[in-house]
Motif scaffolding. Structure first.
Motif, PDB file in Angstrom:
ATOM      1  N   LYS A  97       0.801  -1.220   0.000  1.00 30.21           N
ATOM      2  CA  LYS A  97       0.000   0.000   0.000  1.00 30.21           C
ATOM      3  C   LYS A  97       0.836   1.273   0.000  1.00 30.21           C
ATOM      4  N   PRO A 103      -2.860   9.706   4.859  1.00 30.31           N
ATOM      5  CA  PRO A 103      -2.303   8.561   4.133  1.00 30.31           C
ATOM      6  C   PRO A 103      -1.636   9.033   2.844  1.00 30.31           C
ATOM      7  N   SER A 124      -2.019   8.084  -0.030  1.00 30.28           N
ATOM      8  CA  SER A 124      -2.981   8.170  -1.125  1.00 30.28           C
ATOM      9  C   SER A 124      -3.642   9.537  -1.222  1.00 30.28           C
ATOM     10  N   GLU A 142       4.047   6.929   7.269  1.00 30.52           N
ATOM     11  CA  GLU A 142       2.619   7.222   7.421  1.00 30.52           C
ATOM     12  C   GLU A 142       2.102   6.927   8.823  1.00 30.52           C
ATOM     13  N   ARG A 174       2.060   3.639   9.564  1.00 28.85           N
ATOM     14  CA  ARG A 174       1.531   2.312   9.252  1.00 28.85           C
ATOM     15  C   ARG A 174       2.512   1.253   9.784  1.00 28.85           C
ATOM     16  N   TYR A 225      -2.473   1.310  10.624  1.00 25.01           N
ATOM     17  CA  TYR A 225      -2.112   2.609  11.186  1.00 25.01           C
ATOM     18  C   TYR A 225      -2.319   2.617  12.701  1.00 25.01           C
ATOM     19  N   GLY A 279      -5.789   6.462   9.240  1.00 23.43           N
ATOM     20  CA  GLY A 279      -4.852   6.944   8.231  1.00 23.43           C
ATOM     21  C   GLY A 279      -4.781   8.460   8.199  1.00 23.43           C
ATOM     22  N   ARG A 280      -5.951   9.085   8.204  1.00 23.87           N
ATOM     23  CA  ARG A 280      -6.023  10.546   8.237  1.00 23.87           C
ATOM     24  C   ARG A 280      -6.430  10.961   9.648  1.00 23.87           C
TER      25      ARG A 280
END
Length: 728
Positions: free
Chosen positions: A76, A195, A197, A495, A497, A569, A581-582
């Motif tokens: 990812k 994240p 992304s 991140e 993660r 995360y 993630g956010r």
């Protein structure tokens, strides 16, 4: 026949003799991840094992690994990409220069020893020194590339195994400014608040002091996709790096003036009514003080000090202010300064004032350098920290960790000092013994000559490493450790993660895992009942409990989940939670849910240029090397790309000092000197020199960098040392 890793995983858990017999003349495929930068790209290796005829060491595993193919594996973060460092990382792991048995210095020479002898020798020397000079006469020095399990256990070992307050790690030189800034502004430090992304959804991105194209190249497609979607990218760097070359706007700031540049952008945003008044009112504190501060500085002063024209400042502020979604990412160029903590906070002001955080395509990111730079600073190997990002000075935090460890809170030492300050205490003789794991302080510290002098004369030095690094060569005992290919454990990428890296091979010779060494040392020291772990997973399960309820809460993350879900995360407070993630979508981590603006000016006395030292030295990284180069300089595929260090200089500056390209030069500061070959670059400021940080000896740039520290986070000022240059 090529075996898949699942066919051999049980084999790798057997004893060495059995595993060697089963894996004789075998080819298999295994998944691992690159040990280098904070992206932590996954890789698939094809590995051959062949028996050897070495009968001289009966305890050594009788086969050698050969990696025949490396390719990126879908994940990812890097989406299956892998860079040149990852493709060649295995070369150091299979190097014939790996240490495979313990070494003890006898008559001034490091000679082979048994594990029993080495562990007992270390324990005896540490015990004697502590008995004679007190518990704090011993220091522990860790690293930001250690797994979460080892970082956790190292902190526990220092505080329970040795009872010393002196522990810190090389991540102090990497993430401390951004980490302390995030904690102050947001109430929480995590590398990215979004994240990866989200990047392609940003309309404007500021990259301040970060050269992602060379330091984290597998992330570049996120930024090129953002540009393809219409994003404008602003790069702030004294050099026109590979990252700056792809930017829509490059601001070649004078080294050390990043904070003032951020202030200039915000002042212009305010003048153009581009701030988010509702966000400021609803979700922040301290804006009135910030307004007063901005009123006290002029654009003329900012342009004069930063070296950036008003036209370029206005263009940058308009790009940022007109964007509906915007990001700011910083790295060592901004952070490795004696006001790096405040500089990061002033850049975060831009996001808070425009409401660009907590939404898709928005946020702040500290681009972590080391492989586990994030996790390594969360679980207890920092001087002021306990697991879960708890404070060692907070009574409630102390009580909780004491309960997990089965001791009384008063048995835990208080905070010690930062990494470089430990080296100063070594130099003065206050620290009389040092245990180093996963680091090379002689090369990585500023004012490196002082550090080398201290370690040359310290009464006892023990080092755990894969190779005879510059630091290990001075040691009284060197312990051989497993590589990334051989050591199962978790790491946390930029991140936030958490990822599981499983062993892909057996360690060669008598190499042991870091955590096994700490366990055995603790047992010989009589503290073994605190360290009865038989696997990395067992350590992680205790870490989960120790982090529970803390800022960096890993409690809901398990090895089983990581195997199924690839990465999770933090914070993740329960096994049912997905992990965030956010972050900061609705509130920040302070008790009142608000973020804090920064109006504080730097009071650090900067080292100015002078007739004696007319140029500013800054350091950094190159694509093919990592940290102090111990691993990459022993990987032929990487070393051959850059076999020696260099200084980058503008041709006009070189002509002024009558220096020809490729000539050998000496760079001198008030603190020391080093010698390298020069390289011309028309895209660097004429008042600036750039030198990579990956070489030791006479080519070590840190022989000249200054030892002054940021008063908030103790980050050295690597990026701003006044120097002169001359032919050597």
């Amino acid at each position: 026949m090529v075996m898949k890793m699942e066919d051999t995983s049980s084999v790798l858990g057997l004893n060495r003799d059995t595993a060697a017999a089963v894996l004789e003349d075998t080819v298999y495929q295994a998944t691992t991840q690159c040990p280098f930068c904070s992206v932590q790209c996954k890789a698939e290796l094809t590995i051959e094992t062949r028996r050897t005829q070495d009968e001289t060491n009966k305890t050594a595993i009788p086969f050698r690994h050969n990696v025949t193919e490396v390719k990126g594996k879908d994940n990812k973060a890097s989406e299956g990409r892998i860079c040149v460092k990852g493709l060649n990382a295995h070369q150091h792991a299979v190097s014939k220069r790996r240490l495979t048995s313990p070494l003890i210095k006898k008559d001034g020479k490091l000679t082979d020893a048994s594990w029993e002898e080495a562990i007992q020798f270390i324990a005896d020397r540490l015990s004697t020194i502590q008995k004679e000079s007190g518990r704090d006469a011993v220091g522990v020095y860790g690293g930001g590339s250690l797994t979460n399990e080892t970082a956790y256990l190292l902190g526990k070992f220092a505080r329970l195994g040795l009872g010393t307050k002196y522990i810190d790690y090389n991540g102090r030189f990497c993430m401390s400014a951004a980490a302390s800034a995030g904690a102050k502004v947001f109430g929480m430090d995590r590398g990215l608040t979004f994240p990866l992304s989200d990047i392609e959804h940003a309309e404007c991105i500021i990259l301040a002091g970060t050269n992602i194209a060379e330091c984290q190249p597998t992330l570049m497609p996120y930024f090129t996709r953002a540009q393809a979607n219409g994003a404008q990218i602003i790069v702030i760097d004294p050099r026109r790096t590979s990252t700056a070359a792809m930017a829509d706007l490059h601001l070649a700031v004078r080294p050390g003036m990043d904070m003032l540049l951020a202030d200039g952008l915000l002042k212009l945003l305010k003048e153009q009514n581009m701030l988010d008044d509702h966000f400021i009112k609803d979700r922040t504190n301290g804006y009135e003080e910030l307004e007063a501060y901005l009123s006290s500085i002029t654009i003329e002063h900012i342009t004069e000090q930063t070296g950036i024209t008003e036209d370029k400042l206005r263009l940058a502020s308009e790009m940022f202010g007109k964007a509906k979604t915007a990001m700011v990412l910083t790295a060592r160029g901004v952070e490795q300064q004696t006001d790096g903590h405040l500089a990061v906070r002033h850049f975060i002001n831009l996001l808070l004032a425009t409401g660009n955080i907590g939404r898709k395509g928005c946020g702040y990111g500290a681009v972590t350098g080391q492989g586990n730079g994030q996790g390594g600073r969360e679980h207890g190997q920092k001087a002021d920290q306990l697991p879960g990002y708890r404070s060692i000075e907070d009574d409630q935090d102390r009580s909780y960790i004491a309960s997990v460890w089965g001791v009384k809170p008063e048995e835990l030492p208080r905070k010690g000092v930062s990494a470089y300050e430990m080296m100063e205490l070594v130099h003065t003789g206050e620290i009389k013994a040092l245990f180093v794991m996963g680091s090379n302080p002689i090369v990585s510290n500023p004012n490196a000559t002082l550090v080398e002098e201290g370690l040359e004369h310290i009464p006892f030095l023990a080092v755990a490493d894969m190779f005879l690094s510059e630091t290990a060569r001075l040691a009284d005992v060197v312990l051989p450790v497993s590589s990334y290919m051989e050591n199962t454990g978790t790491l946390t990428n930029l991140e936030g993660r958490v990822l599981l890296r499983e062993a892909a091979a057996m360690p060669p010779g008598e190499c042991r895992h870091d955590w096994e060494i700490l366990r055995e040392l603790a047992h010989v020291l009589g503290r073994g009942h605190f360290f009865n772990f038989n696997s990395s997973e067992a350590i992680f399960n205790e870490l989960r409990v120790a982090s529970r309820g803390g800022i960096a809460d890993y409690y809901g993350i398990t090895y089983e989940r990581l195997r199924k879900e690839e990465g999770i995360y933090w914070p993740c407070p329960s096994e049912e939670a997905e992990g965030a993630g956010r972050i900061f979508e609705e509130h920040f981590a302070h008790a009142d849910g608000r973020a804090i603006f920064t109006a504080q000016q730097s009071e650090v006395l900067r080292e100015g240029l002078s007739k004696e030292f007319p140029l500013m030295l800054t350091n950094g990284r190159v694509l093919s090397h990592y940290l102090t180069g111990v691993q990459t300089r022993l990987s032929p595929g990487l070393a051959s790309r850059q076999i020696e260090n260099f200084v980058e200089i503008h041709p006009d500056t070189a002509r002024h000092y009558m220096i020809r390209e490729h000539s050998w030069v000496k760079v001198t500061s008030r603190y020391g000197e080093f010698q390298v070959r020069c390289r011309f670059n028309e895209q660097i400021r004429k008042d600036t020199l750039f030198v990579p940080m990956h070489w030791g000896g006479v080519q070590n740039v840190n022989r000249a960098t200054r030892g002054e520290l940021d008063p908030f986070c103790k980050m050295p000022g690597f990026k701003t040392t006044a120097v002169r240059i001359e032919l050597s």
